[in-house]
Each structure stands twice: as C-alpha cells, then as structure tokens.
Design an enzyme around this catalytic site. Structure first.
Site, PDB file in Angstrom:
ATOM      1  N   GLY A 120       0.841  -1.208   0.000  1.00  0.00           N
ATOM      2  CA  GLY A 120       0.000   0.000   0.000  1.00  0.00           C
ATOM      3  C   GLY A 120       0.866   1.244   0.000  1.00  0.00           C
ATOM      4  N   ARG A 136       1.366  -5.229  -5.120  1.00  0.00           N
ATOM      5  CA  ARG A 136       1.544  -6.378  -4.219  1.00  0.00           C
ATOM      6  C   ARG A 136       1.802  -7.557  -5.146  1.00  0.00           C
ATOM      7  NH1 ARG A 136      -0.480  -4.244   0.622  1.00  0.00           N
ATOM      8  NH2 ARG A 136      -2.279  -2.871   0.379  1.00  0.00           N
ATOM      9  N   ASP A 183       4.803  -4.223   6.433  1.00  0.00           N
ATOM     10  CA  ASP A 183       5.338  -5.495   6.937  1.00  0.00           C
ATOM     11  C   ASP A 183       5.479  -6.571   5.863  1.00  0.00           C
ATOM     12  OD1 ASP A 183       2.613  -5.691   6.796  1.00  0.00           O
ATOM     13  OD2 ASP A 183       2.360  -6.696   8.722  1.00  0.00           O
ATOM     14  N   THR A 228       4.154   2.997   5.552  1.00  0.00           N
ATOM     15  CA  THR A 228       2.780   2.499   5.642  1.00  0.00           C
ATOM     16  C   THR A 228       1.981   3.447   6.523  1.00  0.00           C
ATOM     17  OG1 THR A 228       1.342   0.777   6.594  1.00  0.00           O
ATOM     18  CG2 THR A 228       3.556   0.887   7.479  1.00  0.00           C
ATOM     19  N   ASP A 269      -0.275   2.495   8.379  1.00  0.00           N
ATOM     20  CA  ASP A 269      -0.778   1.720   9.521  1.00  0.00           C
ATOM     21  C   ASP A 269       0.025   1.921  10.814  1.00  0.00           C
ATOM     22  OD1 ASP A 269      -2.457   0.756   7.579  1.00  0.00           O
ATOM     23  OD2 ASP A 269      -1.554  -1.234   7.459  1.00  0.00           O
ATOM     24  N   ASP A 327       2.361   0.128  11.982  1.00  0.00           N
ATOM     25  CA  ASP A 327       2.408  -1.134  12.730  1.00  0.00           C
ATOM     26  C   ASP A 327       3.752  -1.857  12.633  1.00  0.00           C
ATOM     27  OD1 ASP A 327       2.128  -1.677  10.057  1.00  0.00           O
ATOM     28  OD2 ASP A 327       0.666  -3.282  10.310  1.00  0.00           O
ATOM     29  N   ARG A 378      -5.466  -2.266   8.841  1.00  0.00           N
ATOM     30  CA  ARG A 378      -5.252  -3.699   8.672  1.00  0.00           C
ATOM     31  C   ARG A 378      -4.846  -4.363  10.004  1.00  0.00           C
ATOM     32  NH1 ARG A 378      -3.533  -6.364   3.903  1.00  0.00           N
ATOM     33  NH2 ARG A 378      -2.458  -4.579   3.110  1.00  0.00           N
TER      34      ARG A 378
HETATM   35  O1  F6P Z   1      -1.406  -1.474   4.684  1.00  0.00           O
HETATM   36  C1  F6P Z   1      -1.957  -0.299   4.221  1.00  0.00           C
HETATM   37  C2  F6P Z   1      -3.417  -0.439   3.944  1.00  0.00           C
HETATM   38  O2  F6P Z   1      -3.916   0.811   3.547  1.00  0.00           O
HETATM   39  C3  F6P Z   1      -4.244  -1.011   5.096  1.00  0.00           C
HETATM   40  O3  F6P Z   1      -4.547  -0.059   6.078  1.00  0.00           O
HETATM   41  C4  F6P Z   1      -5.447  -1.555   4.374  1.00  0.00           C
HETATM   42  O4  F6P Z   1      -6.017  -2.627   5.080  1.00  0.00           O
HETATM   43  C5  F6P Z   1      -4.854  -2.049   3.073  1.00  0.00           C
HETATM   44  O5  F6P Z   1      -3.647  -1.343   2.876  1.00  0.00           O
HETATM   45  C6  F6P Z   1      -5.753  -1.882   1.862  1.00  0.00           C
HETATM   46  O6  F6P Z   1      -5.127  -2.442   0.766  1.00  0.00           O
HETATM   47  P1  F6P Z   1      -5.598  -2.279  -0.746  1.00  0.00           P
HETATM   48  O7  F6P Z   1      -5.222  -0.900  -1.194  1.00  0.00           O
HETATM   49  O8  F6P Z   1      -4.837  -3.320  -1.479  1.00  0.00           O
HETATM   50  O9  F6P Z   1      -7.058  -2.463  -0.750  1.00  0.00           O
END
Ligand code: F6P
Length: 326
Positions: free
Chosen positions: A14, A75, A106, A129, A131, A133, A175
């Site tokens: 992300g 990803r 992560d 990120t 998050d 985390d 997440r």
């Molecule tokens: O890890 C970053 C994040 O924004 C999380 O907070 C969220 O759960 C996820 O990515 C969403 O991913 P995507 O953009 O692939 O839907």
C-alpha cells in the site's frame, strides 16, 4: 569499507504519503556518495519483470510534496514464490544492482528479508505504511498524513452528526492495527475508539453502552479500526440498530482517501531522515535492517524484529479518550 556501486530502490504494498520524499532522499544521498541509484518500477513485480531505470538527481526533483509514489507500487504474488525471487535476483545481476532499499510495510519488508537471505543481498527497509504497525520505530512514513486526513474528515462529520443528533461509526484503515483509530479519536475529540488490539480481552462496544454512551451528549462519533476483530463500522452499526433502535445511526468508511494527499511536514522530515539513513546504513555495511526513529534518534532494527514483533499500543490512551469525552 563497502563495495556497493549501485543501489536499487523500490516501493511496495500500500502506498503512503511521504514515499516520494523517501525516494528523493535515497537517490540524492546515494548520488552524493558517488553511488548510482536505480529505480525499480511497481515494487517486486517490476524487479521480476526487469522494469528498472537509472535515477538522476533531477528525476527526483519536485516530488517531496507529492503523495503516492513515482515508482508506482504493487503487491506481488509471484515474489512469494522461489521462481519469482530467482527472476528478481537475475534482474539485480543484469542491472548491476548490489544492494536494495525497500520502502513499504510489513509484507514488503518480509519479502526483503527472505530475498536478502536467499541471495546474500544487502537490503535495508524503510517503514512506509499509514498503519504505523512496524516494531522499532515510533512512526512510519505516511501515518501522520493519514491521521490528519482522518481528523479533517471527522471534523466535517461532526457538524452533521451534531445537527441531526446521530451516532456515527467512522471506519478507518489499519489492517488489524488500531493506531489510526486510537490517535485519530484523540485528535478529533471522538467519543470512543474501537481497536483490534484489545478486542479479544474487552467488549469495548458493550463498555461503551454501559458507561453511558450518549448519556451527556446528543451525538457521538466512534472511530472503528477496520478488522474482523472489531466487527467494522457496519457490524457495529447493525448491532446498535438491533439492540437500540431509538438511536439514529450512520456509517462512514473513509477508505483510500486516507492513503492519498500531500505529505505533512512531519512525514516529509521522517522520510528525508530515513532515506538518508538507509543509504548510510548500506555504506556502513549494515544489512537486513529497517531504519527507524525512536525517541527522535535514528535506529537500525533487524528486519526480523521489525516485522515479527507486534508494536504495542498504549492502553492509557483509551482511558484518555474516555475522560476527555465526558
Ligand atoms: O497497509 C496499508 C493499507 O492501507 C491497510 O490499512 C489496508 O487494510 C490495506 O492497505 C488496503 O489495501 P488495498 O489498497 O490493497 O485495498
């Protein structure tokens, strides 16, 4: 002494506001030290496909203020396979890339750790990120900007919540990490934060109801971290509608708006310091570490620790929210 002549840099997972500032810092620090820097497009996907280009100082001009990532992000499922990583290693050899800087969360840093160990490649991670985390750093790049986006949104929601005397469940990203919900609630003056870290031990929602949810107020805002453990904003709103039909409930899911926008000053500073530190780490012979900033000091955290240990939330902050929202 080091024997690095070319560093590869990629952003993965992300995206987060401030990634561009980190790319700029890595590229310019490398060039300042006489080392070439190659930008790898679309994260590990581009490393596998060989989508690589040399970066000059001018290529990273005028990006410090931009959200997203100029290198694009993805990803990659293929990088999880041994064959995928082998193709990635071939790209590194072909392009003459001796070391890797990975900016991501992560999952991205886990990939870096495995790849570095398999192919004996010096790799340094930069925590990027929203998050927040990752263990070993007080803040990750993008977290502060996302928090500010949340605050801006909740300020607006509060106007209508208060006019209509409604309860709003506002779902924020993370997440399975509650940092955005917790500190977003403090910063926006929300009545509560429902977070996954304590979902197993405490019925936060039950508590919220018994401690007089809306007893002194006509409207309430509850920040809910996205996670199966919290039930999400939709789940909680359904529960209120079922059990307390007298309340007028609404849901807002902030979603990807939290990942965009121009990075705050705090995120630009963090990214700039971390980007420089990542190159210095490689020049000092460090490998398989994540750059962090803890108590305002630069630290190098072994990748295995950064991704493996869970970063704890401060339980006292939940109490702060409770006290300040009476
Ligand atoms: O890890 C970053 C994040 O924004 C999380 O907070 C969220 O759960 C996820 O990515 C969403 O991913 P995507 O953009 O692939 O839907």
């Amino acid at each position: 002494m080091h024997n690095i002549s070319c560093i590869g840099i990629l952003t993965s997972g992300g995206d987060s506001p401030g990634m561009n500032a980190a790319i700029r810092a890595v590229a310019r620090t490398a060039i300042f030290n006489g080392i070439a820097v190659k930008g790898i497009m679309r994260g590990y996907k581009g490393l596998i496909a060989g989508e690589v280009r040399l970066l000059t100082t001018r290529d990273v001009s005028n990006i410090i203020q931009q959200g997203g990532t100029m290198l694009k992000s993805a990803r990659s499922e293929e990088f999880r396979t041994a064959e995928g990583r082998q193709r990635a290693a071939e790209t590194m050899r072909r392009e003459g890339i001796d070391a890797l800087v990975v900016i991501g969360g992560d999952g991205s840093l886990s990939g870096a750790r495995i790849f570095a160990a398999e192919y004996d490649i010096p790799a340094v991670g930069i925590p990027g990120t929203i998050d927040n985390d990752l263990y070993g750093t007080d803040m990750t790049i993008g977290y502060d900007t996302a928090l500010n986006t949340i605050v801006e949104a909740v300020d607006k929601i509060r106007d209508t919540a208060s006019s209509h005397e409604r309860i709003f469940f506002v779902e924020v990203m993370g997440r399975d990490a509650g940092f955005l919900a917790l500190y977003g609630a403090v910063a926006s003056g929300a009545e509560a934060a429902i977070i996954p870290e304590i979902a197993a031990e405490t019925d936060q929602f039950g508590e919220l109801l018994t401690t007089g949810f809306r007893s002194t107020k006509n409207s309430s805002i509850v920040l809910v971290a996205e996670s199966e453990l919290t039930g999400g904003a939709i789940g909680l709103a359904e529960r209120v509608r079922r059990e307390y039909p007298q309340y007028d409930v609404r849901v807002t899911i902030l979603g990807h708006i939290q990942r965009g926008g121009s990075p705050t000053a705090a995120d630009r500073i963090l990214a700039s310091r971390m980007g420089e530190a990542a190159v210095n780490a490689l020049l000092e012979g460090q490998r398989n570490v994540m750059v962090g900033i803890a108590d305002d000091r630069l630290v190098y955290v072994p990748l295995v620790k950064a991704i493996g240990k869970s970063k704890l939330i401060d339980h006292n902050v939940l109490e702060t929210i409770k006290i300040l929202s009476i």
